[in-house]
Design a protein around this motif. Structure first.
Motif, PDB file in Angstrom:
ATOM      1  N   PRO A  80       0.808  -1.221   0.000  1.00 11.32           N
ATOM      2  CA  PRO A  80       0.000   0.000   0.000  1.00 11.32           C
ATOM      3  C   PRO A  80       0.844   1.275   0.000  1.00 11.32           C
ATOM      4  CG  PRO A  80      -0.907  -1.583   1.533  1.00 11.32           C
ATOM      5  CD  PRO A  80       0.410  -2.128   1.078  1.00 11.32           C
ATOM      6  N   ALA A  81       1.915   1.303   0.802  1.00 10.71           N
ATOM      7  CA  ALA A  81       2.776   2.492   0.845  1.00 10.71           C
ATOM      8  C   ALA A  81       3.435   2.727  -0.514  1.00 10.71           C
ATOM      9  CB  ALA A  81       3.832   2.350   1.930  1.00 10.71           C
ATOM     10  N   VAL A  83       2.261   1.819  -3.502  1.00 13.90           N
ATOM     11  CA  VAL A  83       1.259   2.272  -4.478  1.00 13.90           C
ATOM     12  C   VAL A  83       0.854   3.718  -4.185  1.00 13.90           C
ATOM     13  CG1 VAL A  83      -1.056   1.856  -5.401  1.00 13.90           C
ATOM     14  CG2 VAL A  83       0.433  -0.079  -4.879  1.00 13.90           C
ATOM     15  N   VAL A  84       0.692   4.041  -2.886  1.00 14.61           N
ATOM     16  CA  VAL A  84       0.347   5.417  -2.494  1.00 14.61           C
ATOM     17  C   VAL A  84       1.438   6.386  -2.962  1.00 14.61           C
ATOM     18  CG1 VAL A  84       0.255   6.940  -0.490  1.00 14.61           C
ATOM     19  CG2 VAL A  84      -1.134   4.876  -0.527  1.00 14.61           C
ATOM     20  N   ALA A  85       2.699   6.032  -2.709  1.00 15.52           N
ATOM     21  CA  ALA A  85       3.808   6.910  -3.085  1.00 15.52           C
ATOM     22  C   ALA A  85       3.846   7.098  -4.602  1.00 15.52           C
ATOM     23  CB  ALA A  85       5.131   6.337  -2.575  1.00 15.52           C
ATOM     24  N   ILE A  98       4.022  12.928   0.260  1.00 14.84           N
ATOM     25  CA  ILE A  98       4.261  11.503   0.029  1.00 14.84           C
ATOM     26  C   ILE A  98       4.643  10.819   1.337  1.00 14.84           C
ATOM     27  CG2 ILE A  98       5.811   9.853  -1.111  1.00 14.84           C
ATOM     28  CD1 ILE A  98       5.833  11.782  -3.525  1.00 14.84           C
ATOM     29  N   ALA A  99       5.494  11.487   2.141  1.00 19.11           N
ATOM     30  CA  ALA A  99       5.927  10.904   3.421  1.00 19.11           C
ATOM     31  C   ALA A  99       4.734  10.704   4.352  1.00 19.11           C
ATOM     32  CB  ALA A  99       6.970  11.806   4.078  1.00 19.11           C
ATOM     33  N   ALA A 101       1.479  10.419   3.572  1.00 20.92           N
ATOM     34  CA  ALA A 101       0.563   9.399   3.064  1.00 20.92           C
ATOM     35  C   ALA A 101       1.159   7.999   3.218  1.00 20.92           C
ATOM     36  CB  ALA A 101       0.229   9.686   1.606  1.00 20.92           C
ATOM     37  N   ALA A 102       2.469   7.853   2.931  1.00 18.93           N
ATOM     38  CA  ALA A 102       3.112   6.540   3.063  1.00 18.93           C
ATOM     39  C   ALA A 102       3.133   6.107   4.530  1.00 18.93           C
ATOM     40  CB  ALA A 102       4.529   6.582   2.494  1.00 18.93           C
ATOM     41  N   ALA A 103       3.364   7.067   5.434  1.00 27.53           N
ATOM     42  CA  ALA A 103       3.373   6.738   6.866  1.00 27.53           C
ATOM     43  C   ALA A 103       1.990   6.277   7.313  1.00 27.53           C
ATOM     44  CB  ALA A 103       3.819   7.953   7.680  1.00 27.53           C
ATOM     45  N   LEU A 104       0.940   6.938   6.815  1.00 29.31           N
ATOM     46  CA  LEU A 104      -0.423   6.503   7.154  1.00 29.31           C
ATOM     47  C   LEU A 104      -0.698   5.104   6.620  1.00 29.31           C
ATOM     48  CD1 LEU A 104      -2.736   9.582   6.593  1.00 29.31           C
ATOM     49  CD2 LEU A 104      -2.491   8.267   8.693  1.00 29.31           C
ATOM     50  N   ALA A 105      -0.217   4.850   5.378  1.00 26.20           N
ATOM     51  CA  ALA A 105      -0.460   3.547   4.757  1.00 26.20           C
ATOM     52  C   ALA A 105       0.262   2.430   5.507  1.00 26.20           C
ATOM     53  CB  ALA A 105      -0.021   3.586   3.292  1.00 26.20           C
ATOM     54  N   SER A 106       1.361   2.759   6.178  1.00 28.33           N
ATOM     55  CA  SER A 106       2.178   1.728   6.831  1.00 28.33           C
ATOM     56  C   SER A 106       2.006   1.655   8.344  1.00 28.33           C
ATOM     57  CB  SER A 106       3.654   1.971   6.517  1.00 28.33           C
ATOM     58  OG  SER A 106       3.906   1.728   5.159  1.00 28.33           O
ATOM     59  N   MET A 107       1.089   2.469   8.867  1.00 24.54           N
ATOM     60  CA  MET A 107       0.869   2.495  10.317  1.00 24.54           C
ATOM     61  C   MET A 107       0.616   1.116  10.917  1.00 24.54           C
ATOM     62  SD  MET A 107      -1.480   5.705  11.460  1.00 24.54           S
ATOM     63  CE  MET A 107      -2.874   4.871  10.870  1.00 24.54           C
TER      64      MET A 107
ATOM     65  N   VAL B  11      11.545   9.566  -3.897  1.00 25.32           N
ATOM     66  CA  VAL B  11      10.228   9.059  -3.510  1.00 25.32           C
ATOM     67  C   VAL B  11      10.359   7.697  -2.831  1.00 25.32           C
ATOM     68  CG1 VAL B  11       8.008   8.253  -4.422  1.00 25.32           C
ATOM     69  CG2 VAL B  11       9.023  10.351  -5.302  1.00 25.32           C
ATOM     70  N   VAL B  14      11.930   8.103   0.663  1.00 19.66           N
ATOM     71  CA  VAL B  14      10.978   8.705   1.614  1.00 19.66           C
ATOM     72  C   VAL B  14       9.920   7.680   2.046  1.00 19.66           C
ATOM     73  CG1 VAL B  14       9.041  10.324   1.703  1.00 19.66           C
ATOM     74  CG2 VAL B  14      11.274  11.126   0.997  1.00 19.66           C
ATOM     75  N   ALA B  18       9.356   6.247   5.791  1.00 22.93           N
ATOM     76  CA  ALA B  18       8.052   6.402   6.438  1.00 22.93           C
ATOM     77  C   ALA B  18       7.508   5.058   6.914  1.00 22.93           C
ATOM     78  CB  ALA B  18       7.064   7.052   5.468  1.00 22.93           C
ATOM     79  N   TRP B  22       7.628   2.919  11.541  1.00 20.33           N
ATOM     80  CA  TRP B  22       6.624   2.139  12.279  1.00 20.33           C
ATOM     81  C   TRP B  22       7.135   0.772  12.693  1.00 20.33           C
ATOM     82  CZ3 TRP B  22       3.256   5.095  14.198  1.00 20.33           C
ATOM     83  CH2 TRP B  22       2.736   6.171  13.472  1.00 20.33           C
ATOM     84  N   LEU B  50      -7.917   4.326   4.548  1.00 18.15           N
ATOM     85  CA  LEU B  50      -6.922   4.719   3.557  1.00 18.15           C
ATOM     86  C   LEU B  50      -6.933   3.781   2.353  1.00 18.15           C
ATOM     87  CD1 LEU B  50      -3.736   6.403   3.637  1.00 18.15           C
ATOM     88  CD2 LEU B  50      -3.454   4.064   2.931  1.00 18.15           C
ATOM     89  N   LEU B  54      -7.741   4.718  -1.421  1.00 15.17           N
ATOM     90  CA  LEU B  54      -6.752   4.398  -2.457  1.00 15.17           C
ATOM     91  C   LEU B  54      -7.421   3.679  -3.628  1.00 15.17           C
ATOM     92  CD1 LEU B  54      -3.769   4.435  -3.279  1.00 15.17           C
ATOM     93  CD2 LEU B  54      -3.465   2.281  -2.070  1.00 15.17           C
TER      94      LEU B  54
END
Lengths: 260, 113
Positions: A80-81, A83-85, A98-99, A101-107, B11, B14, B18, B22, B50, B54
């Motif tokens: 997911p991270a 694809v989001v990025a 991007i950072a 959104a990717a952090a949210l996707a990988s939480m 990209v 980053v 990110a 976690w 999310l 997506l």
């Protein structure tokens, strides 16, 4: 207080596991490692390979070099991270967007690591060993380690997880390259099919949702994305997920509690 | 400098950082976090939202080549994915293959649909 209880709880689990299985021979370790490999080349091969093939096609579509696509799968190692990025990169999002959104996707890797890592032996690796296992971990490896049929001894689990996850990572890298080359060389309809793979697999993943609270989050996330996109295209993903998740959290929690 | 900041490599790095944060945080805080607690529940729900947003972006608002496929084909492919997944006793593989196959066939033989 709560922290102490939890520490004690995990110490006790580790202690009991050590007591119940006092010896692990080298051949048992090797057998667990081999089982990790064998299990990974079954269903996970299709899941991870298929997902990363979709990402490889997407990476080609947005102008990544082939090595950059494979590097993304190996380093990020979270579909997911990735694809989001890629999606935000192509729609012009800056690195900060991007950072976030990717952090949210990988939480989700945070609670997954908290649940999985105490069940793996850590007597030799220390903090770095734990972090290495967390980096190798994927949604698939987590799900397989949490099954009742996975090895129960922490040392065997460590061998099993290491080999299972490394096999998945190799499959992911190969799948990414295959999707990239496929999108570059296949006829247009098939290349578009590869591009659609991720949307299809995420759709099924969401349809598997069992709890009503999670379903509410899914409906809110989906319903909010398009309207927000009209006003703030770059922030639609982050805002829809944070608002959707928070509303589902607040209202869903209220629904869970019995009426007083 | 500006070009470097907008390069695919930047990209990738980053997104990797990110995600790594976690994983590392989970490794460091093992045993000090309740996996069933409120924060973790919010994380899970937000992740679901999310992923749903997506899918809407990938299918409804695609930025790349998928945008050259008509919206009706894209939506039909999603409906076929869900229908076959449901009809085959929740088979992820068959659902995904059927939906993707539907899109490929429509683009090849009925691009104006």
């Amino acid at each position: 207080m709560l922290d102490q209880d939890h520490n004690r709880y995990h110490d006790r689990i580790a202690y009991n596991l050590r007591l119940s299985e006092p010896k692990v021979t080298k051949s048992e370790s090797r057998a667990a490692a081999f089982r990790g490999f064998r299990d990974a080349i079954g269903v996970p091969l299709l899941l991870v390979g298929g997902g990363m093939t979709g990402f490889g096609a997407l990476a080609h579509d947005i102008g990544f070099a082939s090595w950059e696509a494979v590097l993304a799968s190996v380093l990020v190692w979270a579909l997911p991270a990735q694809v989001v990025a890629a999606d935000l990169y192509t729609s012009g999002g800056d690195l900060v967007a991007i950072a976030i959104a990717a952090a949210l996707a990988s939480m989700r890797f945070f609670p997954m690591a908290v649940a999985l890592l105490p069940t793996l032996d850590n007597s030799a690796g220390g903090q770095l060993g734990r972090i290495a296992q967390a980096q190798l971990m994927s949604a698939t490896s987590w799900a397989f380690l949490m099954r009742g049929s996975a090895p129960s001894d922490p040392r065997l689990r460590l061998a099993y997880h290491t080999v299972f996850a490394l096999t998945c990572l190799s499959i992911g890298a190969i799948g990414t390259l295959a999707g990239y080359l496929g999108a570059a060389g296949l006829p247009r309809p098939l290349a578009l099919g590869l591009l659609f793979l991720n949307a299809a697999s995420f759709t099924v993943l969401l349809a598997e949702t069992r709890s009503r609270q999670a379903l509410l989050a899914v409906l809110l996330g989906a319903g909010l994305c398009a309207p927000i996109h009209m006003v703030l295209p770059e922030a639609s993903l982050v805002l829809a997920s944070v608002i959707g998740g928070t509303v589902a959290f607040v209202f869903g929690d209220r629904l869970r509690k019995p009426a007083s | 400098m500006n070009e470097l900041l907008h390069s695919p490599l930047a990209v990738v790095l980053v997104a990797a950082a990110a995600t790594f944060i976690w994983r590392a945080l989970g490794a460091v805080l093992v045993g000090r976090i309740d996996p069933e607690g409120a924060v973790v529940r919010w994380f899970t729900l937000t992740s679901y939202a999310l992923l749903a947003a997506l899918v809407v972006r990938l299918v409804g608002l695609p930025t790349g080549s998928l945008g050259t496929v008509s919206l009706s084909i894209r939506l039909t492919a999603v409906v076929v994915t869900l229908a076959v997944w449901w009809a085959t006793g929740r088979s992820v593989l068959l659902g995904v293959l059927a939906g993707t196959g539907c899109l490929v066939a429509a683009v090849a033989w009925a691009p104006g649909f």
